[in-house]
Write an enzyme that holds these catalytic residues in place. Structure first.
Site, PDB file in Angstrom:
ATOM      1  N   LYS A 225       0.816  -1.212   0.000  1.00  0.00           N
ATOM      2  CA  LYS A 225       0.000   0.000   0.000  1.00  0.00           C
ATOM      3  C   LYS A 225       0.851   1.263   0.000  1.00  0.00           C
ATOM      4  CE  LYS A 225      -4.425  -1.653   1.766  1.00  0.00           C
ATOM      5  NZ  LYS A 225      -5.443  -1.573   2.841  1.00  0.00           N
ATOM      6  N   ARG A 259      -3.695 -10.048   5.142  1.00  0.00           N
ATOM      7  CA  ARG A 259      -4.265 -10.065   3.785  1.00  0.00           C
ATOM      8  C   ARG A 259      -3.185  -9.577   2.828  1.00  0.00           C
ATOM      9  NH1 ARG A 259      -6.795  -6.628   0.153  1.00  0.00           N
ATOM     10  NH2 ARG A 259      -8.437  -7.615  -1.119  1.00  0.00           N
TER      11      ARG A 259
END
Length: 278
Positions: A225, A259
């Site tokens: 991210k 995740r």
């Protein structure tokens, strides 16, 4: 703290951290390496997740990256049906979660394909794609809460709140709503990157263990991210090392599920953490 969740009639022990591998059946997810479109690409990715040590396959058909175009419910369902048909052929026994904030999409995935977990990034409809408010509430409860209760599957509740104080207050209220409806298995996701600045994300990582006071398992999604490459440079393709660092910290702060895009590396991270812990 020990937890178990019921996934399709099987108990999954959360006291040992689990790896959730991402399968994006989308053309526009933020990390280009995760986009799987063809039948062969999807099949290969399903098999790779399991072969590399993944415990859950998380299937999404609606990109939630900033600026992503909105996908109709019909298109989301078509993409998911295509991907889930291949997944079930390749890995019929895999534990599968569906990444959606739409109640009817969740229902389709669970009822037609035996999906075991609903992974909702909207915090029960507070926000949808690109922080667009959804306002999906019938009566006193968000529609997705009512649907998950009806389906009887575990639910991942992600927060779009910017700090730990607001997050704890929000989670406490939402968890009570879910309990009122009879939802038994709830997993909390702090929502790194959703409604948060760069500083918010790192302060949240530092304080994430405070969420354990709610007595529920935690999922962390930080894989590749922008909180990584906006700090140290590069882009999603160069952010694996930073991802592994944050995964390690997340496990130390109490994460029960990671995740991830890179399953092998995350599974190795979990194995080393477990050895040190035990």
């Amino acid at each position: 703290m020990e937890y178990t969740i019921n996934v399709g009639g099987r108990l999954m022990d959360m006291s040992s951290p689990k790896v959730m591998g991402i399968l994006n059946v989308t053309p526009d997810s933020f990390f280009s390496g995760s986009r799987k479109q063809t039948e062969q690409e999807i099949a290969d990715r399903c098999n790779q997740i399991i072969a590399e040590g993944g415990d859950i396959i998380d299937v999404g058909a609606f990109s939630t990256r900033p600026g992503a175009p909105e996908v109709s419910e019909t298109e989301e369902m078509e993409r998911l049906r295509y991907g889930l048909n291949i997944l079930r052929r390749e890995q019929p026994d895999a534990v599968v979660s569906v990444d959606t904030f739409r109640p009817d999409v969740a229902r389709m995935a669970v009822e037609e394909y035996g999906v075991a977990i609903v992974n909702d990034v909207s915090e029960g409809g507070i926000t949808g794609v690109a922080n667009k408010p959804l306002g999906w509430t019938k009566g006193d409860y968000p529609e997705i809460f009512t649907m998950v209760a009806r389906l009887g599957v575990p639910y991942i509740l992600m927060s779009v709140k910017p700090n730990i104080k607001e997050m704890l207050l929000g989670f406490a209220h939402e968890v009570q709503q879910l309990r009122d409806l009879g939802v038994k298995d709830i997993i909390l996701d702090p929502g790194f990157g959703f409604g948060k600045t760069l500083d918010d994300n790192y302060l949240l990582m530092k304080e994430m263990d405070k969420l354990k006071v709610l007595g529920l398992p935690l999922l962390v999604g930080v894989s590749r991210k922008s909180m990584i490459f906006k700090l140290i440079g590069g882009d999603p393709t160069t952010s694996l090392n930073g991802t592994t660092v944050l995964h390690t910290i997340s496990l130390m702060k109490g994460a029960n599920i990671l995740r991830v895009h890179d399953v092998k590396e995350a599974a190795e991270c979990v194995a080393i953490f477990e050895r040190l812990k035990n």
